[in-house]
Design a protein around this motif. Structure first.
Motif, mmCIF file in Angstrom:
data_model
loop_
_atom_site.group_PDB
_atom_site.id
_atom_site.type_symbol
_atom_site.label_atom_id
_atom_site.label_comp_id
_atom_site.label_asym_id
_atom_site.label_seq_id
_atom_site.Cartn_x
_atom_site.Cartn_y
_atom_site.Cartn_z
ATOM 1 N N ASP A 166 7.305 62.445 -25.686
ATOM 2 C CA ASP A 166 8.363 63.227 -26.328
ATOM 3 C C ASP A 166 9.658 63.175 -25.519
ATOM 4 N N ARG A 167 9.538 63.193 -24.211
ATOM 5 C CA ARG A 167 10.730 63.265 -23.357
ATOM 6 C C ARG A 167 11.322 61.890 -23.035
ATOM 7 N N TYR A 168 10.449 60.878 -22.917
ATOM 8 C CA TYR A 168 10.923 59.586 -22.402
ATOM 9 C C TYR A 168 10.695 58.425 -23.355
ATOM 10 N N GLY A 169 10.112 58.670 -24.506
ATOM 11 C CA GLY A 169 10.009 57.630 -25.520
ATOM 12 C C GLY A 169 8.741 56.798 -25.425
ATOM 13 N N LEU A 170 8.571 55.968 -26.434
ATOM 14 C CA LEU A 170 7.386 55.124 -26.528
ATOM 15 C C LEU A 170 7.363 54.076 -25.424
ATOM 16 N N PRO A 171 6.192 53.566 -25.103
ATOM 17 C CA PRO A 171 6.097 52.517 -24.080
ATOM 18 C C PRO A 171 6.645 51.197 -24.561
ATOM 19 N N ALA A 172 6.798 50.274 -23.656
ATOM 20 C CA ALA A 172 7.157 48.904 -24.016
ATOM 21 C C ALA A 172 6.172 48.387 -25.063
ATOM 22 N N GLY A 173 6.702 47.720 -26.080
ATOM 23 C CA GLY A 173 5.856 47.215 -27.156
ATOM 24 C C GLY A 173 5.658 48.198 -28.288
ATOM 25 N N GLY A 174 5.895 49.498 -28.024
ATOM 26 C CA GLY A 174 5.861 50.505 -29.076
ATOM 27 C C GLY A 174 4.507 51.057 -29.438
ATOM 28 N N HIS A 175 3.430 50.522 -28.847
ATOM 29 C CA HIS A 175 2.086 50.970 -29.200
ATOM 30 C C HIS A 175 1.501 51.787 -28.055
ATOM 31 N N VAL A 176 0.842 52.882 -28.384
ATOM 32 C CA VAL A 176 0.220 53.749 -27.380
ATOM 33 C C VAL A 176 -1.288 53.472 -27.340
ATOM 34 N N HIS A 177 -1.763 53.103 -26.144
ATOM 35 C CA HIS A 177 -3.191 52.863 -25.948
ATOM 36 C C HIS A 177 -3.645 53.641 -24.723
ATOM 37 N N VAL A 178 -4.723 54.387 -24.867
ATOM 38 C CA VAL A 178 -5.246 55.187 -23.771
ATOM 39 C C VAL A 178 -6.662 54.738 -23.438
ATOM 40 N N ASP A 179 -7.072 55.068 -22.225
ATOM 41 C CA ASP A 179 -8.457 54.819 -21.808
ATOM 42 C C ASP A 179 -9.026 56.129 -21.289
ATOM 43 N N PHE A 180 -10.102 56.600 -21.921
ATOM 44 C CA PHE A 180 -10.792 57.794 -21.466
ATOM 45 C C PHE A 180 -11.738 57.389 -20.328
ATOM 46 N N VAL A 181 -11.446 57.851 -19.122
ATOM 47 C CA VAL A 181 -12.308 57.581 -17.974
ATOM 48 C C VAL A 181 -13.227 58.786 -17.814
ATOM 49 N N MET A 182 -14.509 58.605 -18.105
ATOM 50 C CA MET A 182 -15.432 59.716 -18.275
ATOM 51 C C MET A 182 -16.579 59.636 -17.263
ATOM 52 N N GLY A 183 -16.973 60.793 -16.762
ATOM 53 C CA GLY A 183 -18.106 60.845 -15.854
ATOM 54 C C GLY A 183 -17.750 60.802 -14.383
ATOM 55 N N ASN A 193 -10.265 38.542 -29.659
ATOM 56 C CA ASN A 193 -9.884 37.539 -28.671
ATOM 57 C C ASN A 193 -8.554 37.957 -28.042
ATOM 58 N N PRO A 194 -8.118 37.293 -26.979
ATOM 59 C CA PRO A 194 -6.885 37.731 -26.315
ATOM 60 C C PRO A 194 -5.657 37.771 -27.222
ATOM 61 N N ALA A 195 -5.533 36.820 -28.139
ATOM 62 C CA ALA A 195 -4.377 36.830 -29.044
ATOM 63 C C ALA A 195 -4.405 38.060 -29.953
ATOM 64 N N GLN A 196 -5.577 38.373 -30.488
ATOM 65 C CA GLN A 196 -5.709 39.554 -31.337
ATOM 66 C C GLN A 196 -5.467 40.835 -30.533
ATOM 67 N N ALA A 197 -5.938 40.827 -29.283
ATOM 68 C CA ALA A 197 -5.724 41.989 -28.419
ATOM 69 C C ALA A 197 -4.240 42.198 -28.138
ATOM 70 N N ARG A 198 -3.507 41.115 -27.951
ATOM 71 C CA ARG A 198 -2.057 41.231 -27.718
ATOM 72 C C ARG A 198 -1.363 41.831 -28.940
ATOM 73 N N GLU A 199 -1.804 41.461 -30.116
ATOM 74 C CA GLU A 199 -1.225 42.043 -31.330
ATOM 75 C C GLU A 199 -1.502 43.540 -31.382
ATOM 76 N N LEU A 200 -2.735 43.915 -31.101
ATOM 77 C CA LEU A 200 -3.127 45.319 -31.140
ATOM 78 C C LEU A 200 -2.317 46.166 -30.177
ATOM 79 N N LEU A 201 -2.128 45.671 -28.968
ATOM 80 C CA LEU A 201 -1.546 46.460 -27.881
ATOM 81 C C LEU A 201 -0.012 46.403 -27.829
ATOM 82 N N GLY A 202 0.585 45.643 -28.718
ATOM 83 C CA GLY A 202 2.041 45.534 -28.708
ATOM 84 C C GLY A 202 2.567 44.527 -27.703
ATOM 85 N N LEU A 203 1.664 43.731 -27.150
ATOM 86 C CA LEU A 203 2.084 42.720 -26.165
ATOM 87 C C LEU A 203 2.756 41.534 -26.818
#
Length: 278
Positions: free
Chosen positions: A157-174, A264-274
């Motif tokens: 909200d304060r600083y805007g979307l990340p590079a690429g425009g897509h937000v991806h998080v990783d839940f580190v659990m345990g 695959n890596p190309a599809q992953a780049r599309e997903l992540l905004g890379l």
């Protein structure tokens, strides 16, 4: 989701080579591991590096050499850890970005980490986020507890979307001191993503014995997977992990069983905004 993003985290900063001989700690070992895991279905490699004595390091020259070698030898998305080990100073962690990875981690808050404290001050998080924006490096926001998602909403909200425009998080659990590696905790986190921008995606990481429950919960909830010897060194009770390939192969099998085959890596780049950053 019609496919599954599989990230391999092969080394980490916690395990000692003397106690875990299969841990890849040299550059050659890391590149071999990366090639093997890419061939099985991994699309992202989350990278920690070690020095000549196999101790965790954030040496910038080694980081640059590692990024270059992984780019030359694989098509994997290279995601550098800005967490390092819990004792690394903030300046060294920020300097990781000077190695020019495609992605880097951005942990969204402080958390107890076993007997230690993994310190991530608000201003440090802001510095990481904005420097990655300026350099076109796509972050993976590391979430160790539910409140970290509220911090991420505040950040965006304060600083805007990340590079690429897509937000991806990783839940580190345990992690001892963080949220449990349980289905209930994952569901709570997944529901909290509703407060984040539309299209936000998540991976999940189960530490130690929570690995399999977290994998099952994540895939069933439409999420993605991070596996590797950074997070678990036991394949089953009383059975040490023989290689990162074992863990990636298990994740691939689960993704296929769920009819969400690995991206695959190309599809992953599309997903992540890379792809937009290239």
């Amino acid at each position: 989701m019609t496919g599954t993003l599989i990230t391999v985290a092969p080394t980490g900063a916690e395990s000692a080579k003397a106690e875990v001989p299969a841990l890849p700690v040299t550059l050659d070992e890391l590149v071999v591991t990366a090639k093997e895991c890419e061939a099985l279905g991994a699309a992202v490699i989350h990278v920690h590096i070690r020095d000549d004595q196999a101790r965790p390091t954030l040496d910038l020259g080694r980081l640059r050499e590692t990024v270059s070698a992984l780019r030359e030898g694989t098509d994997l998305i290279v995601q550098l850890s800005t967490g390092g080990s819990v004792t690394d100073p903030e300046a060294d962690r920020l300097a990781v970005l000077d190695a020019d990875p495609e992605m880097a981690s951005c942990t969204m808050g402080t958390v107890n980490f076993g007997d230690d404290v993994f310190l991530n001050r608000w201003q440090f998080v802001v510095d990481l986020h904005t420097r990655m924006q300026d350099r076109g490096i796509v972050p993976e926001y590391e979430i160790f507890d539910l409140g970290h998602l509220a911090a991420l909403r505040r950040l965006l909200d304060r600083y805007g979307l990340p590079a690429g425009g897509h937000v991806h998080v990783d839940f580190v659990m345990g992690v001892p001191g963080g949220m449990p590696g349980s289905t209930e905790a994952l569901v709570a986190c997944a529901q909290a993503l509703r407060d984040l921008p539309d299209g936000t995606t998540f991976s999940a990481t189960g530490i130690g014995r929570s690995t399999i429950p977290v994998m099952l919960a994540s895939v069933s909830a439409g999420g993605h997977l991070r596996v590797g010897m950074e997070d678990t060194i036991t394949y089953a009770k009383g059975r040490p992990v023989e290689s990162n390939m074992q863990l990636v192969a298990r994740a691939v099998g689960l993704a296929q069983l769920a009819q969400r085959p690995p991206l695959n890596p190309a599809q992953a780049r599309e997903l992540l905004g890379l792809a937009a950053q290239r």
